[in-house]
Design a protein around this motif. Structure first.
Motif, PDB file in Angstrom:
ATOM      1  N   ARG A 196       0.811  -1.221   0.000  1.00 17.15           N
ATOM      2  CA  ARG A 196       0.000   0.000   0.000  1.00 17.15           C
ATOM      3  C   ARG A 196       0.846   1.274   0.000  1.00 17.15           C
ATOM      4  O   ARG A 196       0.333   2.369   0.218  1.00 17.15           O
ATOM      5  CB  ARG A 196      -0.933   0.004   1.211  1.00 17.15           C
ATOM      6  N   HIS A 197       2.149   1.107  -0.228  1.00 19.04           N
ATOM      7  CA  HIS A 197       3.037   2.262  -0.179  1.00 19.04           C
ATOM      8  C   HIS A 197       3.979   2.296  -1.380  1.00 19.04           C
ATOM      9  O   HIS A 197       4.102   1.326  -2.127  1.00 19.04           O
ATOM     10  CB  HIS A 197       3.827   2.250   1.143  1.00 19.04           C
ATOM     11  N   TYR A 198       4.648   3.434  -1.537  1.00 22.72           N
ATOM     12  CA  TYR A 198       5.576   3.668  -2.629  1.00 22.72           C
ATOM     13  C   TYR A 198       6.689   2.620  -2.601  1.00 22.72           C
ATOM     14  O   TYR A 198       7.166   2.252  -1.533  1.00 22.72           O
ATOM     15  CB  TYR A 198       6.166   5.077  -2.502  1.00 22.72           C
ATOM     16  N   PRO A 199       7.100   2.109  -3.762  1.00 21.78           N
ATOM     17  CA  PRO A 199       6.749   2.492  -5.131  1.00 21.78           C
ATOM     18  C   PRO A 199       5.584   1.701  -5.727  1.00 21.78           C
ATOM     19  O   PRO A 199       5.256   1.884  -6.903  1.00 21.78           O
ATOM     20  CB  PRO A 199       8.034   2.164  -5.884  1.00 21.78           C
ATOM     21  N   PHE A 200       4.962   0.821  -4.925  1.00 21.98           N
ATOM     22  CA  PHE A 200       3.836   0.039  -5.443  1.00 21.98           C
ATOM     23  C   PHE A 200       2.574   0.888  -5.540  1.00 21.98           C
ATOM     24  O   PHE A 200       1.650   0.544  -6.268  1.00 21.98           O
ATOM     25  CB  PHE A 200       3.624  -1.190  -4.567  1.00 21.98           C
ATOM     26  N   VAL A 201       2.546   1.987  -4.800  1.00 23.30           N
ATOM     27  CA  VAL A 201       1.492   2.996  -4.904  1.00 23.30           C
ATOM     28  C   VAL A 201       2.189   4.325  -5.144  1.00 23.30           C
ATOM     29  O   VAL A 201       3.013   4.750  -4.327  1.00 23.30           O
ATOM     30  CB  VAL A 201       0.635   3.058  -3.613  1.00 23.30           C
ATOM     31  N   GLU A 202       1.888   4.978  -6.258  1.00 27.00           N
ATOM     32  CA  GLU A 202       2.610   6.183  -6.640  1.00 27.00           C
ATOM     33  C   GLU A 202       2.305   7.349  -5.707  1.00 27.00           C
ATOM     34  O   GLU A 202       3.204   8.057  -5.239  1.00 27.00           O
ATOM     35  CB  GLU A 202       2.276   6.559  -8.088  1.00 27.00           C
ATOM     36  N   LYS A 203       1.013   7.584  -5.446  1.00 25.81           N
ATOM     37  CA  LYS A 203       0.624   8.706  -4.584  1.00 25.81           C
ATOM     38  C   LYS A 203       0.612   8.231  -3.138  1.00 25.81           C
ATOM     39  O   LYS A 203      -0.310   7.563  -2.695  1.00 25.81           O
ATOM     40  CB  LYS A 203      -0.753   9.235  -4.988  1.00 25.81           C
ATOM     41  N   ASP A 204       1.674   8.575  -2.426  1.00 20.24           N
ATOM     42  CA  ASP A 204       1.855   8.091  -1.060  1.00 20.24           C
ATOM     43  C   ASP A 204       2.385   9.231  -0.205  1.00 20.24           C
ATOM     44  O   ASP A 204       3.434   9.811  -0.506  1.00 20.24           O
ATOM     45  CB  ASP A 204       2.837   6.909  -1.065  1.00 20.24           C
ATOM     46  N   ALA A 205       1.682   9.554   0.868  1.00 17.93           N
ATOM     47  CA  ALA A 205       2.101  10.633   1.761  1.00 17.93           C
ATOM     48  C   ALA A 205       3.430  10.320   2.449  1.00 17.93           C
ATOM     49  O   ALA A 205       4.141  11.224   2.881  1.00 17.93           O
ATOM     50  CB  ALA A 205       1.019  10.888   2.814  1.00 17.93           C
ATOM     51  N   GLN A 206       3.753   9.039   2.544  1.00 18.44           N
ATOM     52  CA  GLN A 206       5.015   8.618   3.170  1.00 18.44           C
ATOM     53  C   GLN A 206       6.020   8.128   2.118  1.00 18.44           C
ATOM     54  O   GLN A 206       6.816   7.224   2.365  1.00 18.44           O
ATOM     55  CB  GLN A 206       4.763   7.506   4.204  1.00 18.44           C
ATOM     56  N   LYS A 207       5.985   8.749   0.947  1.00 22.72           N
ATOM     57  CA  LYS A 207       6.798   8.285  -0.181  1.00 22.72           C
ATOM     58  C   LYS A 207       8.288   8.233   0.157  1.00 22.72           C
ATOM     59  O   LYS A 207       8.961   7.237  -0.113  1.00 22.72           O
ATOM     60  CB  LYS A 207       6.565   9.196  -1.387  1.00 22.72           C
ATOM     61  N   ARG A 208       8.828   9.281   0.746  1.00 24.88           N
ATOM     62  CA  ARG A 208      10.263   9.332   1.014  1.00 24.88           C
ATOM     63  C   ARG A 208      10.677   8.291   2.044  1.00 24.88           C
ATOM     64  O   ARG A 208      11.720   7.643   1.911  1.00 24.88           O
ATOM     65  CB  ARG A 208      10.669  10.736   1.467  1.00 24.88           C
ATOM     66  N   THR A 209       9.851   8.137   3.058  1.00 29.52           N
ATOM     67  CA  THR A 209      10.141   7.142   4.095  1.00 29.52           C
ATOM     68  C   THR A 209      10.152   5.744   3.493  1.00 29.52           C
ATOM     69  O   THR A 209      11.072   4.943   3.730  1.00 29.52           O
ATOM     70  CB  THR A 209       9.090   7.205   5.219  1.00 29.52           C
ATOM     71  N   CYS A 210       9.132   5.429   2.704  1.00 33.93           N
ATOM     72  CA  CYS A 210       8.971   4.073   2.172  1.00 33.93           C
ATOM     73  C   CYS A 210       9.945   3.772   1.042  1.00 33.93           C
ATOM     74  O   CYS A 210      10.285   2.604   0.821  1.00 33.93           O
ATOM     75  CB  CYS A 210       7.534   3.858   1.715  1.00 33.93           C
ATOM     76  N   ALA A 211      10.407   4.797   0.335  1.00 31.42           N
ATOM     77  CA  ALA A 211      11.400   4.575  -0.713  1.00 31.42           C
ATOM     78  C   ALA A 211      12.680   4.017  -0.112  1.00 31.42           C
ATOM     79  O   ALA A 211      13.216   3.001  -0.562  1.00 31.42           O
ATOM     80  CB  ALA A 211      11.682   5.878  -1.457  1.00 31.42           C
ATOM     81  N   LYS A 212      13.173   4.672   0.928  1.00 24.96           N
ATOM     82  CA  LYS A 212      14.394   4.181   1.582  1.00 24.96           C
ATOM     83  C   LYS A 212      14.146   2.827   2.248  1.00 24.96           C
ATOM     84  O   LYS A 212      14.989   1.928   2.182  1.00 24.96           O
ATOM     85  CB  LYS A 212      14.904   5.183   2.610  1.00 24.96           C
ATOM     86  N   ALA A 213      12.973   2.675   2.874  1.00 26.16           N
ATOM     87  CA  ALA A 213      12.650   1.410   3.551  1.00 26.16           C
ATOM     88  C   ALA A 213      12.672   0.251   2.559  1.00 26.16           C
ATOM     89  O   ALA A 213      13.183  -0.837   2.877  1.00 26.16           O
ATOM     90  CB  ALA A 213      11.289   1.513   4.224  1.00 26.16           C
ATOM     91  N   LEU A 214      12.145   0.458   1.354  1.00 30.67           N
ATOM     92  CA  LEU A 214      12.134  -0.619   0.354  1.00 30.67           C
ATOM     93  C   LEU A 214      13.553  -0.987  -0.077  1.00 30.67           C
ATOM     94  O   LEU A 214      13.902  -2.171  -0.151  1.00 30.67           O
ATOM     95  CB  LEU A 214      11.326  -0.207  -0.875  1.00 30.67           C
ATOM     96  N   VAL A 215      14.364   0.027  -0.352  1.00 29.49           N
ATOM     97  CA  VAL A 215      15.734  -0.234  -0.803  1.00 29.49           C
ATOM     98  C   VAL A 215      16.519  -0.973   0.284  1.00 29.49           C
ATOM     99  O   VAL A 215      17.243  -1.930  -0.001  1.00 29.49           O
ATOM    100  CB  VAL A 215      16.444   1.084  -1.187  1.00 29.49           C
ATOM    101  N   MET A 216      16.352  -0.547   1.522  1.00 32.81           N
ATOM    102  CA  MET A 216      17.066  -1.188   2.628  1.00 32.81           C
ATOM    103  C   MET A 216      16.566  -2.616   2.847  1.00 32.81           C
ATOM    104  O   MET A 216      17.349  -3.531   3.135  1.00 32.81           O
ATOM    105  CB  MET A 216      16.895  -0.355   3.889  1.00 32.81           C
ATOM    106  N   THR A 217      15.262  -2.834   2.702  1.00 30.96           N
ATOM    107  CA  THR A 217      14.695  -4.178   2.833  1.00 30.96           C
ATOM    108  C   THR A 217      15.243  -5.093   1.757  1.00 30.96           C
ATOM    109  O   THR A 217      15.598  -6.253   2.014  1.00 30.96           O
ATOM    110  CB  THR A 217      13.155  -4.119   2.739  1.00 30.96           C
ATOM    111  N   HIS A 218      15.321  -4.585   0.542  1.00 27.34           N
ATOM    112  CA  HIS A 218      15.872  -5.353  -0.576  1.00 27.34           C
ATOM    113  C   HIS A 218      17.350  -5.667  -0.344  1.00 27.34           C
ATOM    114  O   HIS A 218      17.800  -6.804  -0.560  1.00 27.34           O
ATOM    115  CB  HIS A 218      15.695  -4.553  -1.867  1.00 27.34           C
ATOM    116  N   ALA A 219      18.101  -4.669   0.115  1.00 27.12           N
ATOM    117  CA  ALA A 219      19.529  -4.864   0.369  1.00 27.12           C
ATOM    118  C   ALA A 219      19.756  -5.920   1.449  1.00 27.12           C
ATOM    119  O   ALA A 219      20.675  -6.747   1.340  1.00 27.12           O
ATOM    120  CB  ALA A 219      20.174  -3.540   0.779  1.00 27.12           C
TER     121      ALA A 219
END
Length: 244
Positions: A196-219
């Protein structure tokens, strides 16, 4: 004789130090360096690029799976090597939720805290994750499955940059746990579903938070799989063979 004992004691201390250093796969600060080296430090761009390679599973979780070939090694040999790695790496006994030698299955759930943090206008968010790591073992091969469904969020409604301008701004009761509240280190205020959050949902109020969270989760998934592969092929300290 005393000199020999001193050497033995020194060796034990060095070994204990090595094991202590392996108490977790990777600290958040080291994980961030690792992520930046692989994907750059522009988290929005990195998350967007990763989203073209990632698919959510049927439970809307982020799941990675890899089979590691180990020719010539029996199920028992692989189980011993991986059980050694797991118990040395995840010191919290509760992290190992299943360890079944007969089934050839080890399951770990371990939290890595503060993989991402963002200070917004009003709120402050700190993100942690608790991946479920499953290791299935057969003769000659190992399968690693790494799954994360949600981000665990510590949200502070008085932690935003605008709040700092108002000295009277306070956290309201117990609705949000403050960073210095140590009553329950594993109690998170919110859980955000990754789907339910970025980047799987484009319009996200927590976009910046979730962008880093996704990259770190992947890493972190890459780090886990790399460590398992290393344990399968070379052991932990490199001398766990039968020739002794």
């Amino acid at each position: 004789m005393r000199q020999a004992r001193k050497w033995v004691l020194a060796a034990i201390l060095v070994f204990c130090g090595m094991m202590s250093a392996q108490a977790q796969v990777m600290k958040a600060a080291d994980l961030e360096k690792y992520a930046k080296q692989r994907y750059g430090d522009k988290w929005l761009d990195a998350a967007r690029n990763l989203s073209t390679q990632l698919e959510l599973d049927k439970n809307q979780s982020l799941t990675y799976q890899q089979v590691i070939e180990a020719p010539g090694k029996t199920k028992q040999q692989l189980y011993v090597a991986l059980n050694y790695w797991v118990t040395a790496t995840f010191k919290d006994k509760q992290a190992i939720t299943l360890n079944d030698k007969e089934a050839g299955c080890i399951i770990i759930t371990s939290t890595i805290v503060d993989i991402a943090e963002h200070i917004g206008t009003l709120n402050k968010y700190a993100v942690s994750i608790s991946p479920v790591i499953r290791i299935d073992i057969k003769d000659g091969k190992v399968r690693v499955t790494y799954t994360v469904q949600t981000y665990d969020i510590l949200a502070d409604i008085s932690g935003g940059w605008l709040s700092a301008l108002d000295s009277d701004q306070k956290t309201y009761g117990d609705s949000k746990r403050k960073r210095d509240d140590k009553t329950n280190a594993r109690l998170y205020d919110e859980q955000w579903e990754i789907a339910r959050h970025y980047p799987f949902v484009e319009k996200d109020a927590q976009k910046r938070t979730c962008a880093k969270a996704l990259v770190m989760t992947h890493a972190y998934s890459n780090a886990i799989i790399d460590k398992v592969e290393e344990a399968v092929k070379h052991g932990i300290v490199g001398n766990e063979d039968d020739d002794w």
